[in-house]
Design an enzyme around this catalytic site. Structure first.
Site, PDB file in Angstrom:
ATOM      1  N   ASP A 222      84.826  65.565  48.270  1.00 23.04           N
ATOM      2  CA  ASP A 222      85.814  64.924  47.264  1.00 23.04           C
ATOM      3  C   ASP A 222      85.435  64.897  46.052  1.00 23.04           C
ATOM      4  O   ASP A 222      85.492  66.094  45.245  1.00 23.04           O
ATOM      5  CB  ASP A 222      85.898  63.344  48.026  1.00 23.04           C
ATOM      6  CG  ASP A 222      87.109  62.730  47.445  1.00 23.04           C
ATOM      7  OD1 ASP A 222      87.468  62.986  46.164  1.00 23.04           O
ATOM      8  OD2 ASP A 222      87.822  62.006  48.006  1.00 23.04           O
TER       9      ASP A 222
ATOM     10  N   PHE B 265      94.339  60.278  49.759  1.00 23.50           N
ATOM     11  CA  PHE B 265      93.588  59.606  50.543  1.00 23.50           C
ATOM     12  C   PHE B 265      93.716  60.277  52.085  1.00 23.50           C
ATOM     13  O   PHE B 265      94.868  59.755  52.534  1.00 23.50           O
ATOM     14  CB  PHE B 265      92.791  58.394  50.435  1.00 23.50           C
ATOM     15  CG  PHE B 265      91.865  57.715  50.905  1.00 23.50           C
ATOM     16  CD1 PHE B 265      90.525  58.082  50.332  1.00 23.50           C
ATOM     17  CD2 PHE B 265      91.801  57.577  52.301  1.00 23.50           C
ATOM     18  CE1 PHE B 265      89.400  57.535  50.809  1.00 23.50           C
ATOM     19  CE2 PHE B 265      90.557  57.078  52.742  1.00 23.50           C
ATOM     20  CZ  PHE B 265      89.402  57.195  52.164  1.00 23.50           C
TER      21      PHE B 265
ATOM     22  N   ARG C 242      89.612  57.270  62.559  1.00 28.73           N
ATOM     23  CA  ARG C 242      88.809  58.510  63.070  1.00 28.73           C
ATOM     24  C   ARG C 242      89.459  59.000  64.197  1.00 28.73           C
ATOM     25  O   ARG C 242      89.341  60.213  64.585  1.00 28.73           O
ATOM     26  CB  ARG C 242      87.335  58.022  63.216  1.00 28.73           C
ATOM     27  CG  ARG C 242      86.726  57.500  61.842  1.00 28.73           C
ATOM     28  CD  ARG C 242      85.175  57.385  62.036  1.00 28.73           C
ATOM     29  NE  ARG C 242      84.544  56.797  61.041  1.00 28.73           N
ATOM     30  CZ  ARG C 242      84.074  57.161  60.158  1.00 28.73           C
ATOM     31  NH1 ARG C 242      84.075  58.423  59.575  1.00 28.73           N
ATOM     32  NH2 ARG C 242      83.137  56.301  59.143  1.00 28.73           N
TER      33      ARG C 242
ATOM     34  N   GLU D 138      80.227  69.346  56.980  1.00 22.41           N
ATOM     35  CA  GLU D 138      80.772  68.059  56.490  1.00 22.41           C
ATOM     36  C   GLU D 138      82.043  68.083  56.531  1.00 22.41           C
ATOM     37  O   GLU D 138      82.877  69.274  56.572  1.00 22.41           O
ATOM     38  CB  GLU D 138      80.316  68.107  54.945  1.00 22.41           C
ATOM     39  CG  GLU D 138      80.856  67.012  54.140  1.00 22.41           C
ATOM     40  CD  GLU D 138      80.608  65.703  54.481  1.00 22.41           C
ATOM     41  OE1 GLU D 138      80.704  65.299  55.441  1.00 22.41           O
ATOM     42  OE2 GLU D 138      79.747  64.896  53.468  1.00 22.41           O
ATOM     43  N   ASP D 139      83.027  66.896  56.565  1.00 22.38           N
ATOM     44  CA  ASP D 139      84.300  66.960  56.734  1.00 22.38           C
ATOM     45  C   ASP D 139      85.062  67.091  55.528  1.00 22.38           C
ATOM     46  O   ASP D 139      86.046  67.821  55.555  1.00 22.38           O
ATOM     47  CB  ASP D 139      84.580  65.799  57.583  1.00 22.38           C
ATOM     48  CG  ASP D 139      84.398  64.467  56.650  1.00 22.38           C
ATOM     49  OD1 ASP D 139      83.249  64.572  55.967  1.00 22.38           O
ATOM     50  OD2 ASP D 139      84.831  63.270  56.599  1.00 22.38           O
TER      51      ASP D 139
HETATM   52  C1  PRP Z   1      82.838  60.373  53.098  1.00 18.40           C
HETATM   53  C2  PRP Z   1      82.910  61.924  53.532  1.00 18.40           C
HETATM   54  C3  PRP Z   1      81.941  62.689  52.868  1.00 18.40           C
HETATM   55  C4  PRP Z   1      81.999  62.139  51.461  1.00 18.40           C
HETATM   56  C5  PRP Z   1      82.891  62.945  50.526  1.00 18.40           C
HETATM   57  O1  PRP Z   1      81.672  59.860  53.761  1.00 18.40           O
HETATM   58  O2  PRP Z   1      82.789  61.935  55.117  1.00 18.40           O
HETATM   59  O3  PRP Z   1      80.714  62.447  53.496  1.00 18.40           O
HETATM   60  O4  PRP Z   1      82.697  60.903  51.769  1.00 18.40           O
HETATM   61  O5  PRP Z   1      82.887  62.066  49.355  1.00 18.40           O
HETATM   62  P1  PRP Z   1      82.387  62.741  47.952  1.00 18.40           P
HETATM   63  O6  PRP Z   1      82.282  64.106  47.706  1.00 18.40           O
HETATM   64  O7  PRP Z   1      83.191  61.655  46.886  1.00 18.40           O
HETATM   65  O8  PRP Z   1      80.799  62.224  47.876  1.00 18.40           O
HETATM   66  P2  PRP Z   1      81.623  58.340  53.887  1.00 18.40           P
HETATM   67  O9  PRP Z   1      80.831  57.828  52.833  1.00 18.40           O
HETATM   68  O10 PRP Z   1      83.025  57.589  53.938  1.00 18.40           O
HETATM   69  O11 PRP Z   1      81.052  57.853  55.185  1.00 18.40           O
HETATM   70  P3  PRP Z   1      81.528  58.429  56.508  1.00 18.40           P
HETATM   71  O12 PRP Z   1      81.225  59.956  56.727  1.00 18.40           O
HETATM   72  O13 PRP Z   1      80.595  57.701  57.662  1.00 18.40           O
HETATM   73  O14 PRP Z   1      82.959  58.026  56.814  1.00 18.40           O
HETATM   74 MG    MG Z   2      84.082  57.305  55.289  1.00 15.75          MG
HETATM   75 MN    MN Z   3      80.809  61.339  55.469  1.00 17.78          MN
END
Ligand code: PRP
Ligand code: MG
Ligand code: MN
Length: 194
Positions: free
Chosen positions: A114, A163, A176, A110-111
């Site tokens: 949050d 952010f 991205r 995962e990236d």
């Molecule tokens: C983002 C990020 C994580 C998640 C973290 O995904 O890439 O997957 O939110 O947030 P959290 O801990 O508050 O749940 P996003 O929904 O933006 O989709 P994406 O990966 O396609 O950008």
């Molecule tokens: Mg996202």
């Molecule tokens: Mn994500």
């Protein structure tokens, strides 16, 4: 200099620093790994970290005497709109894909963690399919009062409550394509708001 210059407040983690950290994380992961591993990319934000991490893991598992067969899986998970989670975490996984997890050692890539709600929901879902183990690596974890307390097994960097975009992290699908991890500016938030 890039087409996003006015949209960024600062560079938080330069690309070279990310790559050094990815190399170290790959070593930690491989050292802990005993059998075949299913490496699972969480799209879209996780794709760049996944690509770079798998590249290093591949080298380590063929050259350094760790012989570990790897298979790769991809799961689409989304909840964010603008800079906030909608709370509605959508996981794209077919029943067929889920059967692939039974009895396997899984590494989720995962990236960012949050609030933690994406990962907690995803883990609940995957545990239903009886993998033999699940470990999680996230390149970033945010220090935020909104956190649900979830901490992954392998973390790249703990970051302040701002952010961030770049290295596949987006704001409404933009940014991205930046190499560095950056803090978005107010101008940037307005320019790409939806
Ligand atoms: C983002 C990020 C994580 C998640 C973290 O995904 O890439 O997957 O939110 O947030 P959290 O801990 O508050 O749940 P996003 O929904 O933006 O989709 P994406 O990966 O396609 O950008
Ligand atoms: Mg996202
Ligand atoms: Mn994500």
């Amino acid at each position: 200099p890039s087409h996003y210059d006015k949209d960024l407040e600062s560079i938080l983690i330069p690309h070279g620093v990310i790559m050094d950290r990815v190399e170290k994380l790959a070593r930690l992961i491989v050292n802990d790994c005993k059998g075949p591993l299913v490496i699972c990319c969480i799209l879209k934000g996780g794709h760049q970290y996944f690509a770079d991490l798998v590249n290093v893991i591949k080298k380590l598992t063929t050259k350094d005497g760790h012989s570990i067969p790897l298979s790769l899986e991809f799961i689409r998970v989304k909840s964010y709109h603008n800079d906030a989670s909608s709370g509605d975490v959508r996981i794209s996984l077919t029943e067929e894909e889920c059967q692939e997890f039974k009895g396997k050692n899984i590494l989720i890539v995962e990236d960012i963690i949050d609030t933690g709600s994406t990962m907690v929901k995803l883990l609940k879902r995957l545990e239903q399919y009886q993998p033999s183990s699940i470990r999680v690596t996230s390149l970033l974890i945010k220090k935020t009062p909104k956190s649900n307390g979830y901490i992954p097994d392998y973390v790249g960097f703990a970051i302040p409550d701002a952010f961030v975009v770049g290295y596949a992290l987006d704001y409404n699908e933009y940014f991205r394509d930046l190499d560095h991890i950056c803090v978005i500016s107010e101008h940037g938030k307005q320019a790409y708001a939806q």
